[in-house]
Write an enzyme that holds these catalytic residues in place. Sequence first.
Site, PDB file in Angstrom:
ATOM      1  N   CYS A 190      43.807  50.260 103.595  1.00 47.49           N
ATOM      2  CA  CYS A 190      43.840  49.776 102.220  1.00 47.49           C
ATOM      3  C   CYS A 190      44.419  48.375 102.168  1.00 47.49           C
ATOM      4  CB  CYS A 190      44.663  50.716 101.336  1.00 47.49           C
ATOM      5  SG  CYS A 190      46.401  50.820 101.830  1.00 47.49           S
ATOM      6  N   CYS A 224      47.864  47.857 103.650  1.00 52.00           N
ATOM      7  CA  CYS A 224      47.883  47.699 105.104  1.00 52.00           C
ATOM      8  C   CYS A 224      47.658  46.242 105.482  1.00 52.00           C
ATOM      9  CB  CYS A 224      46.797  48.567 105.743  1.00 52.00           C
ATOM     10  SG  CYS A 224      46.980  50.332 105.457  1.00 52.00           S
ATOM     11  N   ASP A 234      22.780  11.878  98.918  1.00 55.09           N
ATOM     12  CA  ASP A 234      22.415  10.691  99.679  1.00 55.09           C
ATOM     13  C   ASP A 234      20.894  10.568  99.582  1.00 55.09           C
ATOM     14  OD1 ASP A 234      22.582   8.569 101.630  1.00 55.09           O
ATOM     15  OD2 ASP A 234      21.761  10.018 103.061  1.00 55.09           O
ATOM     16  N   ASP A 239      23.417  13.772 105.223  1.00 57.47           N
ATOM     17  CA  ASP A 239      23.011  14.186 106.564  1.00 57.47           C
ATOM     18  C   ASP A 239      23.470  13.248 107.665  1.00 57.47           C
ATOM     19  OD1 ASP A 239      21.352  12.029 105.966  1.00 57.47           O
ATOM     20  OD2 ASP A 239      19.684  12.838 107.139  1.00 57.47           O
ATOM     21  N   ASP A 297      27.788   9.590 105.737  1.00 53.37           N
ATOM     22  CA  ASP A 297      28.049  10.481 104.607  1.00 53.37           C
ATOM     23  C   ASP A 297      29.307  11.327 104.798  1.00 53.37           C
ATOM     24  OD1 ASP A 297      25.676   9.729 103.250  1.00 53.37           O
ATOM     25  OD2 ASP A 297      24.517  11.060 104.550  1.00 53.37           O
TER      26      ASP A 297
END
Length: 755
Positions: A20, A23, A429, A639, A643
């Site tokens: 649970c 724990c 971009d 990419d 960036d």
Amino acid sequence: MNNVIDNSNQLQLPIAGMTCASCVSHVEKALSKVAGVQQVSVNLATEKATIHTVGNVAIESLLAAVAAAGYQATAPTDATVPTPTTKTAGWPAWWPVALSALLTLPLVAPMLLMPFSDGVNDLSNHWTLSGWWQLALATPVQFWLGARFYRAGWRALKAKTGNMDLLVALGTSAAYGLSLYQLFAMSEHSHFYFEASAAVITLVLLGKWLETRAKRQTTDALRALNALRPERATVRRNGNDVEVSIDTLQNHDVVVVHAGERIAVDGVVMEGMSHVDASLLTGESLPVAKQAGDRVSAGTINGEGVLLVNTSAVGAETTLSRIIRMVEDAQAAKAPIQRLVDQVSAIFVPVVLVIALLTLLGWGFATNDWEMAILNAVAVLVIACPCALGLATPTAIMVGTGVAARYGILIKDAEALEIAHRINVVAFDKTGTLTLGQPSLISYLSGNSQTADQLLTLAAAVQRSSEHPLARAVMTAAANNNLVAPLASDVQTVAGRGVQAIVANQKYYLGSTRWMRELGVNLGALAASAAKLEADGCTISWLAGEVLDKSTAESAAPNIAGLLAFGDTIKPSAPAAIARLQQLNIRVALLSGDNWGSVTAVGKQLGIADLHAEILPAYKALAISGLKQNGAMVAMVGDGINDAPALAAADVGIAMATGTDVAMQAAGITLMRGDPSLVADALDISRRTYSKIRQNLFWAFIYNLIGIPLAALGYLNPVLAGAAMAFSSVSVVSNALLLRRWKPSTTSVENHHAK
């Protein structure tokens, strides 16, 4: 096995015995106290602890800390310690549930038949067993099949903590003990409660078994990715094809991939033509044509041809392995919303024990019916299970990240997943993100007595060693015109501006308009031509040169040599991707280092009004900060290396895997295909996952807020409380599993089929 974790390292330990949210809290506290442990995150759904350390930390000290807290941990290279619910010795995992149900059924039969009894036929009494038979049936359920609750509860007591097992052990023992007292001290024909203790244990075992089965489905996507790893590959060595284990492969090995085989390595095709199915890796629905010079990834399936692949990455360094690590990390991480659950679970069990004690004393002294008081207290202990709380967040995250990975959306961590649902501004971009990123040289004009071909030859010489897309376009154009570029020396890349080099005792500068202005270059009559080309959406690069004085090695003022105009094509899916984001009330911005004409042209075609052009990489992060004004939540999509600062500065960075590794490292979400329509899909799965988290937490809290008072007031007997407790955990996991039905948008799917 390495017994020491290296500096600033991360380790995952399998943890057994957790049942649970309480724990989870206990294990985290125990591990946090170990010297050198910086951060701990324990996931109930995966049953693993993710530990970040600073300095050298002995694994044995971590294992000892977990053991002292009442649980079992194993080193990551060892086999996981089986929990009491796992199947052992060839027996199926459901056998304890089935046997417990078989022994319990005769005990609960009278209660089940009660609605069918009438004044003439009392089926309830007819099927009621004697006290001794009830004792014989209930005892193995209580102390054999239910032994797991005593073991885990005892470990919790020794560690001075509490958990679900302790509540179940106390509650069922109270009901069993009351019945035993009645049997020996009163009459064999008294009303006993053996059926309550046995039924509760049976229902809890059933609930945990169903929960385990459901939790297994949450990791289906991860298992599917792991299944993509082939175990053997064919290598060409000394002219012979040899089948070897993939563990023995090395970089630059030549791997032979036959038709229909799964590719074992990342690499570049040396020879052959075929189609490769990467659907399980990137979400791409149709096979992609591959030929010499194309890259392929481990885990993808070769089609009709034979490919010779020069290996560039093996084992843990392949794209597939990195994807698996990213998914595992995301599933192991905690969302910020989980902090509320952690705070509640830390005090949950002690509070429940106090409520149960107050229920016992209140009912006992108020009614003097201590039998009823015990049963109501038992109901409180049984119904108050924090399992649902502990499973609410991690199961939703596991399913959400798993189904996203299946369609090519990799979510690095739970925090990115949670934040993404609040995004209301997306900044793109331009080159390689909204456009194909494969510009071609459209026009080149000389600015002096040189011919256009001489201008192109000089430009090719300056950019000969560059990997920039514009440089590749120049080299392609020179090759198509059969021009041979001379050798250049002292080649230097100037970030955000361009390239400079020395060719035939002259120093040349090839780059942006901004750089030309900084160098004081007079653009002359070409300025008007450049303005027109920019207005048409072209990207302009200038070539300026200066003669080097041999005696001083100093240059005169640069003179304009000419301009080069490049054009790029907008990705087919980009218009629909931008339109969909705008339909979701998300503002779209365009950030680019290109000139205003090029950016304006792309913005006009895509319907983007918020444009930012001629931005140097260092200032893209500042542009993101500007977009964040007035409390906006910003996602950046890019990419390239340039960036990376903006990706890190955004609330959520989204990188195209078709770009650079640096961009992917800086981003919280990676799109395995260079398809901008996946941006809206990533935000959509984030919203849906977060919605499931909130639903799960709402029902988990409401369940306890309503169930505990009802049990304390005597409206729930222990059997119903046990059934409700089992149902709560299963319902939370089942609700999370509904996310498996998610699919990308129709537009995105259509784009895949159009390729």
